[in-house]
Design a protein around this motif. Structure first.
Motif, PDB file in Angstrom:
ATOM      1  N   GLY A 141      41.940 -15.197  34.704  1.00 33.15           N
ATOM      2  CA  GLY A 141      40.740 -15.721  33.859  1.00 33.15           C
ATOM      3  C   GLY A 141      40.187 -17.203  34.587  1.00 33.15           C
ATOM      4  N   LEU A 142      40.411 -17.180  35.765  1.00 38.14           N
ATOM      5  CA  LEU A 142      39.742 -18.456  36.654  1.00 38.14           C
ATOM      6  C   LEU A 142      38.508 -18.209  36.555  1.00 38.14           C
ATOM      7  CD1 LEU A 142      42.332 -19.223  39.257  1.00 38.14           C
ATOM      8  CD2 LEU A 142      42.113 -20.465  37.201  1.00 38.14           C
ATOM      9  N   GLY A 143      37.751 -17.263  37.113  1.00 40.03           N
ATOM     10  CA  GLY A 143      36.632 -16.835  37.107  1.00 40.03           C
ATOM     11  C   GLY A 143      35.639 -17.138  35.837  1.00 40.03           C
ATOM     12  N   LYS A 144      36.149 -16.822  34.616  1.00 37.79           N
ATOM     13  CA  LYS A 144      35.499 -16.997  33.295  1.00 37.79           C
ATOM     14  C   LYS A 144      35.827 -18.381  33.115  1.00 37.79           C
ATOM     15  CE  LYS A 144      35.980 -15.883  28.349  1.00 37.79           C
ATOM     16  NZ  LYS A 144      36.724 -15.235  27.443  1.00 37.79           N
ATOM     17  N   ALA A 145      36.957 -19.091  33.431  1.00 37.92           N
ATOM     18  CA  ALA A 145      36.840 -20.730  33.246  1.00 37.92           C
ATOM     19  C   ALA A 145      35.884 -21.413  33.998  1.00 37.92           C
ATOM     20  CB  ALA A 145      38.239 -21.228  33.442  1.00 37.92           C
ATOM     21  N   LEU A 146      35.783 -21.047  35.308  1.00 33.14           N
ATOM     22  CA  LEU A 146      34.773 -21.678  36.225  1.00 33.14           C
ATOM     23  C   LEU A 146      33.304 -21.422  35.694  1.00 33.14           C
ATOM     24  CD1 LEU A 146      36.258 -20.549  39.802  1.00 33.14           C
ATOM     25  CD2 LEU A 146      35.789 -22.972  38.925  1.00 33.14           C
ATOM     26  N   MET A 147      32.910 -20.171  35.212  1.00 34.25           N
ATOM     27  CA  MET A 147      31.739 -19.981  34.825  1.00 34.25           C
ATOM     28  C   MET A 147      31.445 -20.616  33.335  1.00 34.25           C
ATOM     29  SD  MET A 147      29.903 -18.176  36.902  1.00 34.25           S
ATOM     30  CE  MET A 147      28.653 -17.597  35.631  1.00 34.25           C
ATOM     31  N   THR A 148      32.522 -20.874  32.682  1.00 34.73           N
ATOM     32  CA  THR A 148      32.286 -21.464  31.339  1.00 34.73           C
ATOM     33  C   THR A 148      32.058 -23.042  31.426  1.00 34.73           C
ATOM     34  OG1 THR A 148      33.646 -19.777  30.285  1.00 34.73           O
ATOM     35  CG2 THR A 148      33.459 -21.880  29.070  1.00 34.73           C
ATOM     36  N   ALA A 149      32.832 -23.635  32.365  1.00 38.10           N
ATOM     37  CA  ALA A 149      32.449 -25.004  32.653  1.00 38.10           C
ATOM     38  C   ALA A 149      30.993 -25.264  33.258  1.00 38.10           C
ATOM     39  CB  ALA A 149      33.505 -25.546  33.851  1.00 38.10           C
ATOM     40  N   ALA A 150      30.382 -24.121  34.137  1.00 41.70           N
ATOM     41  CA  ALA A 150      28.967 -24.421  34.379  1.00 41.70           C
ATOM     42  C   ALA A 150      28.293 -24.285  33.472  1.00 41.70           C
ATOM     43  CB  ALA A 150      28.957 -23.332  35.677  1.00 41.70           C
ATOM     44  N   ILE A 151      28.364 -23.223  32.563  1.00 44.33           N
ATOM     45  CA  ILE A 151      27.556 -23.141  31.654  1.00 44.33           C
ATOM     46  C   ILE A 151      27.792 -24.197  30.638  1.00 44.33           C
ATOM     47  CG2 ILE A 151      27.300 -21.713  29.183  1.00 44.33           C
ATOM     48  CD1 ILE A 151      28.396 -19.092  31.051  1.00 44.33           C
ATOM     49  N   GLN A 152      28.687 -24.877  30.099  1.00 41.44           N
ATOM     50  CA  GLN A 152      28.871 -26.021  29.331  1.00 41.44           C
ATOM     51  C   GLN A 152      28.077 -27.249  30.029  1.00 41.44           C
ATOM     52  OE1 GLN A 152      29.784 -25.917  26.041  1.00 41.44           O
ATOM     53  NE2 GLN A 152      30.232 -23.803  26.536  1.00 41.44           N
ATOM     54  N   GLN A 153      28.262 -27.289  31.285  1.00 43.40           N
ATOM     55  CA  GLN A 153      27.229 -28.553  32.012  1.00 43.40           C
ATOM     56  C   GLN A 153      26.003 -28.230  31.762  1.00 43.40           C
ATOM     57  OE1 GLN A 153      28.680 -31.065  33.784  1.00 43.40           O
ATOM     58  NE2 GLN A 153      26.635 -31.618  33.796  1.00 43.40           N
ATOM     59  N   ALA A 154      25.467 -27.271  31.923  1.00 46.10           N
ATOM     60  CA  ALA A 154      24.148 -26.800  31.680  1.00 46.10           C
ATOM     61  C   ALA A 154      23.796 -27.142  30.275  1.00 46.10           C
ATOM     62  CB  ALA A 154      23.811 -25.448  31.996  1.00 46.10           C
ATOM     63  N   LYS A 155      24.341 -26.732  29.531  1.00 44.75           N
ATOM     64  CA  LYS A 155      24.040 -26.935  28.097  1.00 44.75           C
ATOM     65  C   LYS A 155      23.972 -28.370  27.781  1.00 44.75           C
ATOM     66  CE  LYS A 155      25.964 -22.636  26.132  1.00 44.75           C
ATOM     67  NZ  LYS A 155      26.848 -22.123  25.056  1.00 44.75           N
ATOM     68  N   ALA A 156      24.971 -29.282  28.585  1.00 44.11           N
ATOM     69  CA  ALA A 156      24.884 -30.873  28.268  1.00 44.11           C
ATOM     70  C   ALA A 156      23.717 -31.413  28.964  1.00 44.11           C
ATOM     71  CB  ALA A 156      26.149 -31.267  28.821  1.00 44.11           C
ATOM     72  N   MET A 157      23.059 -30.741  29.725  1.00 47.21           N
ATOM     73  CA  MET A 157      21.876 -31.430  30.873  1.00 47.21           C
ATOM     74  C   MET A 157      20.540 -31.241  29.837  1.00 47.21           C
ATOM     75  SD  MET A 157      23.181 -29.819  34.340  1.00 47.21           S
ATOM     76  CE  MET A 157      21.871 -30.372  35.225  1.00 47.21           C
ATOM     77  N   LYS A 158      19.681 -32.346  30.105  1.00 47.93           N
ATOM     78  CA  LYS A 158      18.584 -32.272  29.252  1.00 47.93           C
ATOM     79  C   LYS A 158      17.503 -31.284  29.806  1.00 47.93           C
ATOM     80  CE  LYS A 158      15.107 -35.197  27.698  1.00 47.93           C
ATOM     81  NZ  LYS A 158      13.996 -36.351  28.183  1.00 47.93           N
ATOM     82  N   GLY A 159      17.013 -30.492  29.121  1.00 44.20           N
ATOM     83  CA  GLY A 159      15.967 -29.513  29.379  1.00 44.20           C
ATOM     84  C   GLY A 159      16.237 -28.202  30.121  1.00 44.20           C
ATOM     85  N   ILE A 160      17.503 -27.770  30.309  1.00 45.18           N
ATOM     86  CA  ILE A 160      17.941 -26.497  30.732  1.00 45.18           C
ATOM     87  C   ILE A 160      17.805 -25.587  29.790  1.00 45.18           C
ATOM     88  CG2 ILE A 160      19.526 -25.223  32.146  1.00 45.18           C
ATOM     89  CD1 ILE A 160      20.243 -27.456  33.701  1.00 45.18           C
ATOM     90  N   GLU A 161      17.194 -24.454  29.904  1.00 47.36           N
ATOM     91  CA  GLU A 161      16.854 -23.368  29.060  1.00 47.36           C
ATOM     92  C   GLU A 161      17.464 -22.161  29.655  1.00 47.36           C
ATOM     93  OE1 GLU A 161      12.843 -23.082  27.958  1.00 47.36           O
ATOM     94  OE2 GLU A 161      12.546 -25.294  27.999  1.00 47.36           O
ATOM     95  N   LYS A 162      17.600 -21.992  30.858  1.00 46.47           N
ATOM     96  CA  LYS A 162      18.378 -20.829  31.321  1.00 46.47           C
ATOM     97  C   LYS A 162      18.995 -21.037  32.687  1.00 46.47           C
ATOM     98  CE  LYS A 162      14.595 -18.719  33.609  1.00 46.47           C
ATOM     99  NZ  LYS A 162      13.868 -17.452  34.037  1.00 46.47           N
ATOM    100  N   ILE A 163      20.070 -19.824  32.871  1.00 47.03           N
ATOM    101  CA  ILE A 163      20.650 -19.907  34.236  1.00 47.03           C
ATOM    102  C   ILE A 163      20.483 -18.974  34.940  1.00 47.03           C
ATOM    103  CG2 ILE A 163      22.999 -20.318  35.117  1.00 47.03           C
ATOM    104  CD1 ILE A 163      23.877 -21.703  32.633  1.00 47.03           C
ATOM    105  N   ASN A 164      20.117 -18.752  35.993  1.00 44.23           N
ATOM    106  CA  ASN A 164      19.911 -17.607  36.921  1.00 44.23           C
ATOM    107  C   ASN A 164      21.134 -17.348  37.620  1.00 44.23           C
ATOM    108  OD1 ASN A 164      17.511 -17.146  35.669  1.00 44.23           O
ATOM    109  ND2 ASN A 164      16.279 -17.860  37.435  1.00 44.23           N
TER     110      ASN A 164
END
Length: 170
Positions: free
Chosen positions: A99-122
């Motif tokens: 589950g480490l890959g999922k946990a790492l990706m989830t942390a990155a996605i949560q960071q993106a959501k917390a950042m102003k103006g990010i609408e998508k992740i490629n």
């Protein structure tokens, strides 16, 4: 297991894991192991990257040992600042399936959501990497393109699959 944002103090352990990744999976990264081991000041450059604005590298730790990483980087240019990219995703082979890959990706996605103006992740992934593609799809990423012969390692070609996660569609 612990997931946390890496700091300049983590640069040496990151660089060691990065070289492992490049050696184990040359088809998965743009950089080559051979080029990377010849880089001057690689650890210092890595430490500096960890302080760059809108550049977030998360690490997965198992008993104080770095065993997985992922980087989220927001685009800088005005017209594409609404995008962020995932780079350098890697988990050591002995730690996969926990589950480490999922946990790492989830942390990155949560960071993106917390950042102003990010609408998508490629991101892009080697088209033959079924486990990674399944993980990304489970997290909501959708395929949007395929680049044939994107990388050439020795005499073998590898295709890259491009995926996107729209943050405002949830």
């Amino acid at each position: 297991m612990e997931i946390r944002l890496l700091t300049p103090a983590d640069a040496q352990s990151y660089w060691t894991l990065r070289l492992e990744a490049l050696k184990n999976h040359p088809e998965a990264f743009l950089s080559s192991y051979e080029e990377s081991v010849r880089r001057e000041n690689a650890v210092e450059q890595t430490a500096e990257n960890f302080t760059t604005k809108a550049n977030y590298t998360f690490g997965a730790y198992d008993q104080a040992q770095l065993v997985g990483v992922v980087t989220l980087l927001q685009e800088e240019r005005k017209k594409i600042r609404h995008r962020a990219n995932i780079f350098a995703m890697y988990v050591s082979p002995s730690k996969r399936g926990k589950g480490l890959g999922k946990a790492l990706m989830t942390a990155a996605i949560q960071q993106a959501k917390a950042m102003k103006g990010i609408e998508k992740i490629n991101l892009n992934v080697t088209a033959t990497n079924q486990r990674a593609k399944q993980l990304y799809a489970k997290l909501g990423f959708q395929e949007f393109g395929l680049e044939k012969n994107a990388l050439k390692v020795d005499d073998a070609y590898y295709d890259d699959l491009y995926m996107v996660l729209y943050l405002n569609e949830e």
